[in-house]
Every structure is written in C-alpha cells, then in structure tokens.
Design a protein around this motif. Structure first.
Motif, mmCIF file in Angstrom:
data_model
loop_
_atom_site.group_PDB
_atom_site.id
_atom_site.type_symbol
_atom_site.label_atom_id
_atom_site.label_comp_id
_atom_site.label_asym_id
_atom_site.label_seq_id
_atom_site.Cartn_x
_atom_site.Cartn_y
_atom_site.Cartn_z
ATOM 1 N N ARG A 156 -3.296 5.349 -4.783
ATOM 2 C CA ARG A 156 -2.732 4.305 -5.237
ATOM 3 C C ARG A 156 -3.393 3.157 -5.312
ATOM 4 N NH1 ARG A 156 2.567 6.182 -3.665
ATOM 5 N NH2 ARG A 156 1.892 5.359 -1.566
ATOM 6 N N THR A 157 -3.985 2.888 -3.884
ATOM 7 C CA THR A 157 -4.836 1.523 -4.027
ATOM 8 C C THR A 157 -5.984 1.630 -4.931
ATOM 9 O OG1 THR A 157 -4.103 1.521 -1.789
ATOM 10 C CG2 THR A 157 -5.929 0.172 -2.499
ATOM 11 N N VAL A 189 7.796 10.465 -21.289
ATOM 12 C CA VAL A 189 8.063 11.685 -20.707
ATOM 13 C C VAL A 189 9.679 11.563 -20.191
ATOM 14 C CG1 VAL A 189 7.237 13.237 -18.967
ATOM 15 C CG2 VAL A 189 6.124 11.073 -19.506
ATOM 16 N N ASP A 197 -1.381 6.730 -0.509
ATOM 17 C CA ASP A 197 -1.648 5.323 -0.397
ATOM 18 C C ASP A 197 -2.945 5.007 -0.915
ATOM 19 O OD1 ASP A 197 0.897 5.353 0.783
ATOM 20 O OD2 ASP A 197 0.337 4.896 2.848
ATOM 21 N N TYR A 204 0.774 -1.289 0.074
ATOM 22 C CA TYR A 204 -0.028 -0.070 -0.056
ATOM 23 C C TYR A 204 0.856 1.273 0.082
ATOM 24 C CZ TYR A 204 -4.105 -2.773 1.072
ATOM 25 O OH TYR A 204 -4.913 -3.776 1.205
ATOM 26 N N THR A 205 1.860 1.132 0.890
ATOM 27 C CA THR A 205 2.614 2.398 1.142
ATOM 28 C C THR A 205 3.723 2.311 0.094
ATOM 29 O OG1 THR A 205 4.063 3.740 2.647
ATOM 30 C CG2 THR A 205 4.351 1.190 2.628
ATOM 31 N N ARG A 244 -10.111 -4.057 -14.804
ATOM 32 C CA ARG A 244 -10.014 -3.827 -15.917
ATOM 33 C C ARG A 244 -11.313 -2.993 -16.341
ATOM 34 N NH1 ARG A 244 -7.695 -7.892 -20.216
ATOM 35 N NH2 ARG A 244 -7.540 -5.700 -21.461
ATOM 36 N N THR A 289 -2.148 -7.510 -9.860
ATOM 37 C CA THR A 289 -1.482 -6.411 -9.166
ATOM 38 C C THR A 289 -2.116 -5.058 -9.557
ATOM 39 O OG1 THR A 289 0.184 -5.733 -10.643
ATOM 40 C CG2 THR A 289 0.785 -7.398 -9.311
ATOM 41 N N GLY A 290 -2.299 -4.788 -10.814
ATOM 42 C CA GLY A 290 -2.854 -3.343 -10.799
ATOM 43 C C GLY A 290 -1.605 -2.405 -11.064
ATOM 44 N N HIS A 291 -0.627 -2.597 -10.978
ATOM 45 C CA HIS A 291 0.563 -1.944 -11.020
ATOM 46 C C HIS A 291 0.696 -1.020 -12.335
ATOM 47 C CE1 HIS A 291 3.063 -2.548 -7.418
ATOM 48 N NE2 HIS A 291 3.041 -3.678 -7.589
ATOM 49 N N TYR A 312 -8.018 8.857 -19.022
ATOM 50 C CA TYR A 312 -6.721 9.508 -18.662
ATOM 51 C C TYR A 312 -6.747 10.956 -19.156
ATOM 52 C CZ TYR A 312 -4.807 5.086 -17.371
ATOM 53 O OH TYR A 312 -4.600 3.919 -16.555
ATOM 54 N N PHE A 332 1.749 15.129 -21.325
ATOM 55 C CA PHE A 332 2.833 14.357 -21.361
ATOM 56 C C PHE A 332 2.749 13.274 -20.545
ATOM 57 C CE2 PHE A 332 5.209 17.702 -23.755
ATOM 58 C CZ PHE A 332 5.707 16.893 -24.649
ATOM 59 N N ASN A 333 1.993 13.690 -19.151
ATOM 60 C CA ASN A 333 2.194 12.510 -18.253
ATOM 61 C C ASN A 333 0.559 12.246 -17.882
ATOM 62 O OD1 ASN A 333 3.307 10.797 -16.465
ATOM 63 N ND2 ASN A 333 4.200 12.513 -15.087
ATOM 64 N N PRO A 334 -0.144 11.300 -18.624
ATOM 65 C CA PRO A 334 -1.536 11.379 -18.466
ATOM 66 C C PRO A 334 -1.597 10.330 -17.070
ATOM 67 C CG PRO A 334 -0.495 10.027 -20.317
ATOM 68 C CD PRO A 334 0.557 10.647 -19.728
ATOM 69 N N ARG A 367 -7.352 -0.872 -12.125
ATOM 70 C CA ARG A 367 -6.875 -1.549 -13.146
ATOM 71 C C ARG A 367 -6.640 -3.209 -13.271
ATOM 72 N NH1 ARG A 367 -2.498 1.502 -12.435
ATOM 73 N NH2 ARG A 367 -2.394 3.326 -13.432
ATOM 74 N N ARG A 368 -7.007 -3.678 -11.909
ATOM 75 C CA ARG A 368 -7.121 -5.022 -11.815
ATOM 76 C C ARG A 368 -8.501 -5.225 -12.376
ATOM 77 N NH1 ARG A 368 -4.313 -4.684 -6.696
ATOM 78 N NH2 ARG A 368 -6.339 -4.499 -5.494
ATOM 79 N N GLN A 401 -6.457 3.278 -7.600
ATOM 80 C CA GLN A 401 -6.104 3.205 -9.294
ATOM 81 C C GLN A 401 -5.771 1.545 -9.651
ATOM 82 O OE1 GLN A 401 -3.112 5.689 -10.870
ATOM 83 N NE2 GLN A 401 -3.481 7.280 -9.798
ATOM 84 N N ARG A 402 -5.172 1.044 -8.605
ATOM 85 C CA ARG A 402 -4.904 -0.364 -8.666
ATOM 86 C C ARG A 402 -6.144 -1.379 -8.702
ATOM 87 N NH1 ARG A 402 0.950 0.061 -5.434
ATOM 88 N NH2 ARG A 402 1.794 1.087 -7.110
ATOM 89 N N VAL A 453 -0.145 -8.336 -14.212
ATOM 90 C CA VAL A 453 -1.071 -7.331 -14.720
ATOM 91 C C VAL A 453 -2.620 -7.163 -14.130
ATOM 92 C CG1 VAL A 453 -2.428 -5.799 -16.471
ATOM 93 C CG2 VAL A 453 0.074 -6.355 -16.775
ATOM 94 N N ALA A 454 -2.950 -8.498 -14.274
ATOM 95 C CA ALA A 454 -4.276 -8.871 -13.996
ATOM 96 C C ALA A 454 -4.334 -8.767 -12.326
ATOM 97 C CB ALA A 454 -4.920 -10.217 -14.744
#
Ligand code: SF4
Lengths: 624, 229
Positions: free
Chosen positions: B24-25, A361, B21, A253-254, B34, A304-306, B39, B43-45, B31-32, B27-28, A301-302
């Motif tokens: 970030r969580t 970038v 934190d 998380y951090t 899907r 972690t979502g990183h 965006y 330059f930095n979307p 993404r997981r 966003q992940r 990718v699936a």
C-alpha cells in the motif's frame, strides 16, 4: 524509552504498526520550543481513531501554530496494555513517545458512550489520577465530540468540555492555557478554568452544582462560580467554506477502517429525523462550495497518494452540488486510479444513480436505511421516505447490477406495534422478490440477497425523543425473535445489534452525574473496549450498578415529563426545548415536519438565537 | 510503456510493516510522485507492481526489489528523484534499472535470502560455532508451522545453505543463507528456534536484517538487478 519499546515491547504484540508512529505527514515538533503541548486521545484502537476526520482537522490546525503542538494517542489493545503495565511504562504519544502526563492538555474525543471505560483506562495507564479534583496542577483533561452534548456521566473526570465545532474554539482555548502553563504537564488550573469558562462553548462541570429530588430526577443545576454562565452555548462554525481543512492528513501504513481521503462536503442535517442526535445538534446545514472542494481534493491527492476520495457528511446525497462534484472528480481522477466513494445513501433512485456512477465494480451490496417498516411509523420518526422511494431505489440497484441489498431498521421506536414490525419482514420480502424478478430478467444466474440489520432505538439527549423510554430488554428480545421468525427465507439474512449494549448506551445517553461512580466501578471490574463484542461483559456492568446503588432502568426505560429538569438542560446546543416538545407532539400525532433547508424555517430557533444560517451553494435537486 | 526494477531498503522506522502495508505504501508513493502507473485490465484494475519474496514483520532489509510497469517512458534519473521525494523515512530507494518485458518475475527467479541476526548472544563464539556445526550435521531439522489446518512440522534443513557465527566492529552476530521465493521460504525465526532447541543458543531481542536476495543458478549468485536486463 522509545528504543526499549521498539526493541522489547512491539515485537511481542499484535499489530505493532499501531504503536509505531512515523506515518507520512506526521508532524514532529521540537518539544522544547513549543509552549503549549496537547495530546489528542482517542479512546479506541488506532484503526478506528485514524478513520476519524475530526482528529485530522485538529491535528493540522494546532500543529500549524508555532506555539502549540498536538500529538496522538490511542487506546492500546489489551495485549499492549498488559506489556506496558508489567513494565510500568506510562502511556505515551505516537509522535515523540512522551508520557501523556507531560502534556499540558489531554483532549479526549467522545464519539460513543461505550468508550467511557477506555477513557478511564487511558488516564490510569498514563499514571494520572482519574478525578479532576485530584489533578489540581494539571494536565488539563478536556473532552469534545458528539457525546459532549450530555457529558454529565463523565463530569467528575474532566476539567472541561468543548461543545460544538472544535476548530472554532480550540486555538482560543490553547491560547488561554498558554497563559497558565508551568513546566512539563503543569498548569495553574484554578485561574485557568475561570478564564476558560468565559469562552463560548467551554463547559466547566465543577462550576455547577446539581441538586436532585427524592425520586432521583434533577431539581436544579446552578452555577457556583461567578465565571460560569447560566447555560453553556454550543460553538457553531458559521462558514464551513472558509474554515480550516487539513490537506496534508496523516496517511496510515496499516489498514484502518476508512483508509481514504475524506472530503467534508457539508456539516449538519436538517431532515429532522426525530431519533437522530446528529441531526439536531449539528444544525444548521453548512455546505462547502464545489470549487473549494475541488481545490482541497487536488491537494489531498498530491499529499496522500490515497486511492479513494470519500465524500463525507451526514447525508451526502443532499449536498446541493453533489452531481457536478462527482462527475468533475471522476473526470479528473479516474485515469489516475482514484475512485470516489459515497458513504451514505439516501433511500431513493437519485442516490442509486450516484452510486452507479461512482462504483464501477458492484462489489459490495448497497445499503439503505428506511429505519421503520410501516409508513405510519416512518411518519412518527419523521423519516420522510415513502415505500415507493425504497422500491424504486432497489429496483434501480438490481437493474444496475447489484445483487445484494442491506436494509437498516430500528426496533423499539415510540408507538411501535407488532404490525409495524411485521411490515419490516414484508418489505424485506418484497425487496427480495424484486431482486429475483430483475436478475431473472437480466438472465443472471446469481441469486439476490437481502440483509436486514436491526438496531434498538436509543433515546438521545437533545432530540424530540429524549422524553421517550427505551423498550425493556425483554421486550426487545421478543421483538427480535418475532422478526427472526418472519425473516426465514432463502436469500434473507437477519442481523441484530446487541441489546445489552443498546441498553447501556441509553443509560449513558440520558445519564446524570450519578453514573460517574458506576463507570468507575465498571472499569475497576475490568470493563474496557465495551463496543467490541469480544470484550463486552454485561455481568461486570450489572455488578457495577449494584455496587454503586444505581438503578440503570431509571435512565434507560423511563418516560420523561416535558417539564422535568433534564441533566443536560444547562447545555444549549441551539435547538430549543420548546421545539423538541413540539416535534415530540407531532410525532405522537403522526405528522411530519419538512426540511427547513428547502421548505422554510420550522422553528428550531438556532439560526435566530445563534446568528447562523443554512448555507447552500447549489439548487435543490429532485429526489427521484 | 516501461518496465523498471527497483532496489530499495526497509529500515528501522518501518520494520513493523507487513507485506501488505508495504505494498500500500509503495502504491501511494507512486501516486504522490505522479508517476504514470500502468493498470491491469478488467473490472478491478490495479497497478502492475510485483515484489520480491515477502519480508517477515519485524525484519528490516537492505535489499528488497520490485518490478513496476509505467504507462509512459521516462528517464530513470527523473523517476528516482520523484520517488525519493515522496518516500517516508525508512524506505530508501537505492537503484533503478530498466528490464525487458520477458524478464521473469522476481518471486520466481529469486531463490536465496541472506540474513543477519544481531543482539546479545548467550554463549561464546567458539560454543556458537560448535553448536551450528552440530546442527548442520543433521539431515532433518523440524520446526513447527501453523497452517490453516493446524500445527504441522516442517523440515527446514534442505533450505539452509549456510549458517555461521560472525563478528565485526559492532560485535558478534549470526549469518544465514536460506531458501526463499516461490519454491519455499525458510524464515530466520525458524532457524533461531532450531538453534535454541539444539543447544540453547539464544539471541536476546534479536534484530534481524535481510542483507541479500540472490538468484542462484547452480554455480553463481546473481543480483536481481543483473538478471532481466
Ligand atoms: S432555525 Fe429554522 S432554518 Fe435554522 S436550522 Fe432551525 S428550523 Fe432550520
């Protein structure tokens, strides 16, 4: 206890998320149902440890077995240490909050010499005796990782060391441990160690007696237990492509140091830089197939979502399928907001090309490591980089839009003269001039910057330079000052590494068992987090050497004869000592040695002796 | 394109996450799952996700909000299901509503936050009530604030709208309604500090929870889920 820590302790410390656990993909197994319990101990803070691929590999591998579990523990930061000690709470794991002393096995990863006092501190915080002989009933304390190739300074604290690729052997080790477990944190250690000593790659230091000569050098290292082999062979994973890879790594998380997916494209490097330990002890080169990597990427990718995939290895631009791999990854993931990162660049235009492809970038500067300023010295260290390579690389970088370049050099290298040092300054200025010219041509207002970052040479065990002394600290100081004087120009930045830290690294990298008492004394003097500038305290170390009557210069600053018995000679990493001597001689003659993965075997002997091979899947690609 | 406002809870398991934190969580999670995040240009979307006023580290919450823009239109039920599957324990996706493009940002419209503080209170309920009454009678309540320039004093009295001692089956607790959002924030720890200073009322190992975020329009307290639709 868990509730108490969460309610009373964590709210009072910095960055409590370090001790929280609960991350995505964490594995929490039922404690009672598992036979062998192992803790993976990383002797540094969470943010550093969680960036380490080895941890994720072993975590996934062990936890997939029904009979074993692996939980994590990191070095608590000083504020947390103080709170835990005050309340007498023993060091615990992040998954189940079980005290470390309840595990059967505690495995420390030995990533750098400067983490040794943290290991003692963690054992002590776990309320365990520090010496192996004081723990007759366990837990079994084991060590692995790069520093295990000369673990002698740590020998009395550990029960055994695993040499080589741990995923090849850890399950075998735990299987054997399973035969000797006796309740919480207890094993029948004596018979267990005997059986473990029979596994290739396991080194039980207490089964060897070291005798010294009057001058302090080693006379002989002799097995004193019939189970112990004459020399312990490193364990080598032969086929990386078919080896275990964790596709469900823990997602912190951090923010951690490397907060991204890691795709290990290959292991080992045969470029043969003569100072580089990794380049000697991880031979041969073992690549993964591109198809395997793409599958692993999809799963990562699936799960972690990183937002970033990092292609890791000792030198990723050397991976034979790097081009198609990068373009396929970009095509597949760019639209999904996922970047590709290349952590290490070679010094050539090809690498800049790759960097240009992946980094849309141009945020941070590009980093290159020519290591030495003159061609002569680069030949000595076998860094096969020509000045044209560097100049065309930086020209390409400025043309592609980067404005900052970082150059890594080492000082104190064997045979180095003042002339070689001045070449560093000349090169840096040349790079800066190219930057000015290129940016001007592009009509940019930005001014280029060149950062010269200089570390001190540390002779490491199992390298051709293991025979070489480290420069005296005073000499290193003068060399740093000389460079500082010659690097004064607008746009140039000069950074250097702490000399005293490099000195201690040299002491322990070539150290013998005589240093164990010194590490203990240093820890008692209050040393910990020695790799952190804010905690590093050389005076305490000097006091420790004095208290234990050890002369550190003997280990760091002494030239070693070819026929001297070295403290680590009984550890067989695969590369023969004959080869190291041959390479050392070639260094002094300033002749280079080619890369065996493309130009034929150069005779280090690991392939023949260990029955392994360089495994490449693609073609050699141009270096420029 | 689709704009969605999500109400979620941040539980005990995640109480030590900072706002960064948490971002970030989230966003992940997307993404997981899907889900097709939209965006920003440039330059930095980065994904277009905006949050309700940041929750202090160590505080849990029943009512957090975020606005997210998706590149495609999907069924809310479908989105919720996917998010729930990919959310870690401690992050509970509660409700989703679609909002209009002209809806104002959460951080701008939300101006009130409600907190509960539980833990052992060192004085009786009556003493507690008297203490808070005395405190609220003041026109100025100064608390220390560390800024980039050093220590500063700040008057939090205008940002306290209600403060009371309450009790339910799990025992006595403190309840407060304070200023939040882009016009300023009063943090519950600051209120606790002021209470302690005023009459030595202390909560031992306080567990603080945000129980509400509102849009106060001068008359009514509205839910952010109702606004913007
Ligand atoms: S044995 Fe030969 S081919 Fe194998 S790693 Fe050593 S030098 Fe290279």
């Amino acid at each position: 206890m868990q509730q108490y820590i969460r309610d009373r302790i964590l709210p009072t410390v910095q960055k409590p998320a370090r001790y929280m656990g609960n991350e995505w993909n964490i594995v929490k197994k039922s404690w009672e149902d598992v036979k062998v319990k192992m803790a993976f101990a990383f002797p540094d803070v969470y943010e550093v440890g969680m960036s380490h691929l080895g941890l994720q590999i072993l975590y996934g591998l062990v936890n997939e077995q029904p009979d074993f579990l692996l939980e994590r523990v990191f070095a608590p930061w000083v504020d947390m240490e103080e709170r835990l000690r005050k309340k007498e709470i023993p060091l615990f794991s992040l998954e189940s909050y079980h005290p470390l002393k309840d595990f059967h096995v505690i495995g420390f990863t030995l990533q750098y010499e400067m983490s040794y006092t943290n290991i003692l501190n963690m054992l002590n915080m776990a309320q365990l005796p520090l010496l192996s002989e004081e723990r007759p009933h366990g837990p079994l304390v084991i060590g692995g990782g790069p520093c295990a190739v000369n673990p002698e300074p740590l020998a009395p604290f550990f029960d055994c060391f695993l040499l080589g690729d741990s995923e090849e052997m850890l399950l075998e080790v735990l299987e054997v441990v399973g035969k000797y477990v006796e309740g919480e944190g207890k094993v029948r250690k004596e018979p267990l160690l005997k059986e473990l000593a029979g596994i290739q790659g396991v080194y039980v230091p207490s089964f060897y007696r070291v005798q010294y000569r009057e001058d302090g050098t080693v006379d002989n290292v002799t097995p004193v237990n019939e189970a112990a082999p004459e020399r312990v062979k490193r364990r080598v994973l032969d086929d990386l492509d078919r080896s275990y890879f964790p596709v469900k790594p823990i997602v912190p998380y951090t923010e951690v140091v490397h907060d991204r997916m890691m795709l290990e494209v290959m292991r080992g490097c045969t470029r043969g830089c003569r100072f580089c330990q990794a380049g000697m002890v991880y031979r041969p080169v073992r690549e993964r197939r591109m198809e395997t990597l793409l599958k692993q990427a999809e799963e990562l990718v699936a799960h972690t979502g990183h937002e970033e995939i990092s292609l890791t290895s000792l030198s990723t631009a050397d991976y034979s399928c790097v081009r198609p791999l990068i373009s396929t990854l970009l095509d597949t993931y760019q639209d999904r907001g996922i970047n590709v990162a290349l952590p290490s660049l070679r010094v050539d235009a090809f690498s800049v090309d790759l960097a240009r492809e992946v980094q849309k970038v141009r945020k941070s500067g590009l980093t290159f490591a020519p290591e030495a300023g003159s061609q002569r010295l680069r030949d000595v260290i076998n860094k096969n980089v020509r000045e044209e390579d560097l100049l065309s690389a930086v020209t390409g970088a400025f043309k592609a839009g980067w404005t900052g370049i970082k150059l890594y050099f080492m000082i104190g290298l064997p045979t180095e003269t003042e002339g070689d040092l001045l070449e560093i300054a000349r090169l840096a200025k040349e790079v800066l001039a190219i930057g000015r010219r290129e940016l001007k041509e592009q009509g940019k207002k930005a001014k280029p910057t060149v950062t010269v970052s200089v570390s001190s040479f540390v002779p490491k065990a199992h390298t051709p330079f293991q025979f070489e002394p480290q420069d005296d600290r005073q000499v290193l100081k003068e060399k740093q000052e000389l460079l500082a004087r010659h690097l004064r120009e607008k746009g140039l930045k000069f950074k250097w590494h702490n000399r005293e830290m490099s000195f201690l690294e040299a002491v322990f990298a070539r150290g013998s068992r005589k240093l164990a008492g010194t590490i203990l004394a240093a820890w008692k003097n209050g040393c910990r987090f020695d790799s952190w500038e804010e905690h590093f305290n050389f005076d305490r170390w000097q006091a420790a050497f004095e208290q234990t009557g050890v002369n550190p210069d003997f280990f760091a600053n002494r030239r070693v004869d070819y026929d001297e018995v070295l403290p680590w000679d009984h550890i067989d990493v695969g590369v023969s000592k004959r080869y190291l001597i041959k390479e050392h001689r070639r260094a002094i003659e300033e002749s280079t040695t080619s890369d065996c993965r493309w130009d034929g075997c150069t005779g280090c002997a690991i392939c023949q002796r260990f029955g392994v091979d360089n495994r490449l899947w693609g073609e050699r690609h141009a270096t420029d | 394109m689709q704009l969605i406002r999500i109400k979620f809870a941040k539980g005990e398991e995640l109480r030590f996450l900072s706002h960064l934190d948490l971002m970030r969580t989230v966003q992940r999670i997307f993404r997981r799952a899907r889900l097709p995040l939209a965006y920003s240009q440039g330059f930095n979307p980065h994904p277009k996700i905006a949050y309700s006023p940041a929750l202090p580290v160590g505080v849990t919450s029943d009512t957090e909000y975020l606005d997210v823009e998706l590149a495609e239109k999907l069924q809310l039920r479908e989105i919720k299901k996917k998010l729930v599957e990919q959310s870690p324990p401690g992050l509970e996706i509660k409700e989703l509503v679609e909002i209009k493009p002209e809806a104002r940002a959460l951080n701008v419209v939300i101006n009130r936050a409600e907190y509960e503080v539980r833990g052992d209170i060192n004085i009786s309920r009556d003493q507690c009530a008297a203490c808070l009454e005395k405190l609220l009678a003041k026109r100025e309540i100064l608390v220390k604030k560390t800024t980039k320039k050093g220590m500063k004093e700040k008057n939090i009295r205008p940002g306290i709208f209600n403060l009371e001692c309450a009790e339910d089956q799990s025992g006595p607790y403190l309840k407060m309604l304070v200023l939040a959002g882009s016009l300023g924030n009063v943090r519950p720890e600051q209120v606790l500090e002021a209470i302690d200073k005023e009459c030595a009322l202390r909560v031992d190992t306080p567990r603080i929870k945000r129980t509400g975020l509102y849009i106060f329009d001068g008359e009514r307290y509205l839910s952010p889920l109702a606004e913007g639709c």
